[in-house]
Design an enzyme around this catalytic site. Structure first.
Site, short mmCIF file in Angstrom:
data_model
loop_
_atom_site.label_atom_id
_atom_site.label_comp_id
_atom_site.label_asym_id
_atom_site.label_seq_id
_atom_site.Cartn_x
_atom_site.Cartn_y
_atom_site.Cartn_z
N THR A 26 0.85 -1.20 0.00
CA THR A 26 0.00 0.00 0.00
C THR A 26 0.88 1.24 0.00
O THR A 26 0.66 2.19 -0.77
CB THR A 26 -0.94 -0.01 1.22
OG1 THR A 26 -1.72 -1.19 1.18
CG2 THR A 26 -1.84 1.21 1.26
N THR A 71 14.93 5.24 10.99
CA THR A 71 15.74 4.06 11.29
C THR A 71 15.26 2.86 10.48
O THR A 71 14.09 2.48 10.59
CB THR A 71 15.67 3.73 12.80
OG1 THR A 71 16.08 4.89 13.52
CG2 THR A 71 16.54 2.55 13.15
N HIS A 93 4.60 -9.98 3.21
CA HIS A 93 3.68 -10.94 3.86
C HIS A 93 2.93 -11.83 2.87
O HIS A 93 2.22 -12.74 3.28
CB HIS A 93 2.73 -10.23 4.82
CG HIS A 93 1.65 -9.42 4.17
ND1 HIS A 93 0.40 -9.93 3.94
CD2 HIS A 93 1.62 -8.14 3.73
CE1 HIS A 93 -0.34 -8.99 3.37
NE2 HIS A 93 0.38 -7.89 3.24
N SER A 134 5.27 -6.83 -1.46
CA SER A 134 4.99 -6.92 -0.03
C SER A 134 5.49 -8.27 0.51
O SER A 134 5.24 -9.31 -0.11
CB SER A 134 3.48 -6.81 0.18
OG SER A 134 3.20 -6.52 1.50
N CYS A 154 -16.56 -7.18 -1.03
CA CYS A 154 -17.74 -8.05 -0.94
C CYS A 154 -18.32 -8.12 0.46
O CYS A 154 -19.53 -8.08 0.64
CB CYS A 154 -17.32 -9.46 -1.31
SG CYS A 154 -18.10 -10.04 -2.76
N GLN A 166 1.02 -9.51 -6.14
CA GLN A 166 0.52 -10.88 -6.29
C GLN A 166 1.35 -11.68 -7.29
O GLN A 166 1.10 -12.88 -7.47
CB GLN A 166 -0.96 -10.87 -6.74
CG GLN A 166 -1.93 -10.33 -5.72
CD GLN A 166 -2.10 -11.23 -4.49
OE1 GLN A 166 -1.64 -12.39 -4.45
NE2 GLN A 166 -2.75 -10.72 -3.47
N1 PMP Z 1 -1.61 -4.74 -4.06
C1 PMP Z 1 -2.06 -5.99 -4.24
C2 PMP Z 1 -2.18 -6.54 -5.64
C3 PMP Z 1 -2.42 -6.76 -3.13
O1 PMP Z 1 -2.89 -8.00 -3.31
C4 PMP Z 1 -2.29 -6.21 -1.83
C5 PMP Z 1 -2.67 -7.01 -0.61
N2 PMP Z 1 -3.96 -7.52 -0.61
C6 PMP Z 1 -1.82 -4.90 -1.71
C7 PMP Z 1 -1.48 -4.20 -2.84
C8 PMP Z 1 -1.64 -4.25 -0.36
O2 PMP Z 1 -0.54 -4.84 0.25
P1 PMP Z 1 -0.15 -4.54 1.77
O3 PMP Z 1 -1.11 -5.30 2.59
O4 PMP Z 1 1.24 -5.07 1.89
O5 PMP Z 1 -0.21 -3.07 1.97
#
Ligand code: PMP
Length: 378
Positions: free
Chosen positions: A70, A235, A199, A197, A321, A179
């Site tokens: 994000t 930092t 995670h 990202s 949704c 993705q």
């Molecule tokens: N872009 C895409 C294509 C995502 O799938 C996601 C997470 N659902 C995000 C951005 C946002 O990522 P983050 O949770 O790391 O801010």
């Protein structure tokens, strides 16, 4: 537990956690400090950055760590717009972006920028002719995701880049690769900027990556002290950086082998679920096998998701949704509001097993069929 919501987030892998713990315990210095503890931390940070830049064949200085995709998307879109206000006020995005991109676009329109949405064909592929027509002399940026988060549609970034270059060589190209990383191979040289990202690839939550080619100038969104990165002062979160580097190295291994395995699992899920009464499959020929999307004709997605949860089974819906809103991706593909209001997403990983898929299908068929009959009786 059967977890099939890997596109929402992934558990942290053991090796990644180990590297996080080691960096936390053994490297207490601030990488910005001058003393030996600081230098020790900085050396570790630089080697983690080098590992990442080698993976993508880019310069160390082209990598900025953020809090997640994000924030990376904000840096790309807002940062580019602020830096290019004098040359133009027009940006183009696809209709298959993550909601974070649309929220940023909404904000940009409030400060005087104009946003155009490029059309796609029935299978989700960007309409090249429409893109060509929409690029104008004042177009400063095009942002198109490498893989869509809901239906897994993959876009040919290289071709899109060529079209942009031909129409307006000044227009920058950003891609949200969140993705795509760890699922398909990506080439950062196809774009000017990219978002990722940790995670989503078995790394920790709270760290993302923003790639920006060194030729590109953007305005930083965050201002502060600290000499490590002009776009992200402060930092640096060393343990997160080290863990992210580890997660990336593991995520980019054996992509073809993993995809072939995941495809076998997803083909099975697709063929079994598509047979059920009242379920429409939303996949297209450009969808990657890691992400499966269906619309439910009678059963509410949230009812099904909570019913499956009773059996320790976890699948996703699109975030919109759950609040009764519409899935922009499904609307862009099928132009059908009902279909776009009732989607579920099943996302698989290379760590998913055949046994998990078989058990999932048994529960899914039973739970869904029961709910579907209940709706018939109403
Ligand atoms: N872009 C895409 C294509 C995502 O799938 C996601 C997470 N659902 C995000 C951005 C946002 O990522 P983050 O949770 O790391 O801010």
């Amino acid at each position: 537990m059967i977890y099939l919501d890997y596109s929402a987030t992934t558990p942290v892998s053991y090796d990644v956690l180990e590297s996080y713990l080691k960096a936390t315990k053994d490297f207490i210095g601030n990488p910005n400090s001058l003393h030996s503890l600081g230098i020790k931390s900085r050396t570790l940070m630089n080697s983690a950055i080098k590992q990442i830049s080698d993976l993508f064949n880019v310069l160390d200085s082209e990598i900025t760590f953020t809090s997640g995709a994000t924030e990376s998307n904000n840096m790309a879109l807002v940062g580019t717009c602020l830096a290019n206000m004098k040359t133009g006020n027009h940006i183009i995005v696809s209709k298959l972006e993550h909601p974070s991109i649309y929220k940023i676009c909404e904000y940009l329109t409030t400060i005087g920028f104009e946003v155009s949405y490029v059309e796609n064909d029935q299978d989700g592929l960007i309409d090249f002719e429409d893109l060509r027509k929409k690029i104008r002399p004042e177009t400063i940026l095009v942002s198109i995701c490498a893989v869509n988060s809901e239906v897994g549609i993959r876009q040919p970034l290289k071709m899109i880049r060529q079209i942009i270059r031909k129409e307006n060589p000044q227009t920058l190209f950003h891609s949200d690769m969140t993705q795509a990383i760890g699922k398909i191979s990506v080439n950062l040289h196809d774009v000017d900027m990219a978002s990722m990202s940790a995670h989503k690839i078995f790394g920790p939550k709270g760290i993302g990556l923003f790639y920006k080619n060194s030729r590109v100038k953007i305005i930083p969104l965050i201002h502060g002290s600290g000499k490590s990165n002009e776009l992200k002062p402060g930092t640096p979160p060393l343990p997160l950086i080290v863990a992210f580097s580890k997660a990336l190295r593991m995520a980019l291994m054996d992509l073809d082998k993993r995809e072939a395995f995941v495809r076998r699992l997803s083909d099975k899920i697709l063929s079994e679920i598509s047979k059920l009464d009242g379920i429409i499959c939303n996949q297209t020929k450009y969808s990657i096998p890691y992400i499966l999307n269906f619309s439910l004709q009678k059963v509410r997605p949230e009812t099904l998701i909570h019913a499956l949860e009773e059996f320790d089974i976890y699948i996703g819906t699109n975030t919109a949704c759950a609040s009764g809103d519409i899935s922009t991706s499904i609307l862009a593909l099928y132009n059908d509001r009902r279909r776009a209001q009732s989607t579920i997403r099943i996302s698989i990983s290379y760590i998913t097993t055949s046994d998990e898929v078989n058990r999932f299908l048994t529960y899914f068929k039973t739970v869904y069929t029961k709910l579907n009959h209940l709706m018939d009786e109403k």
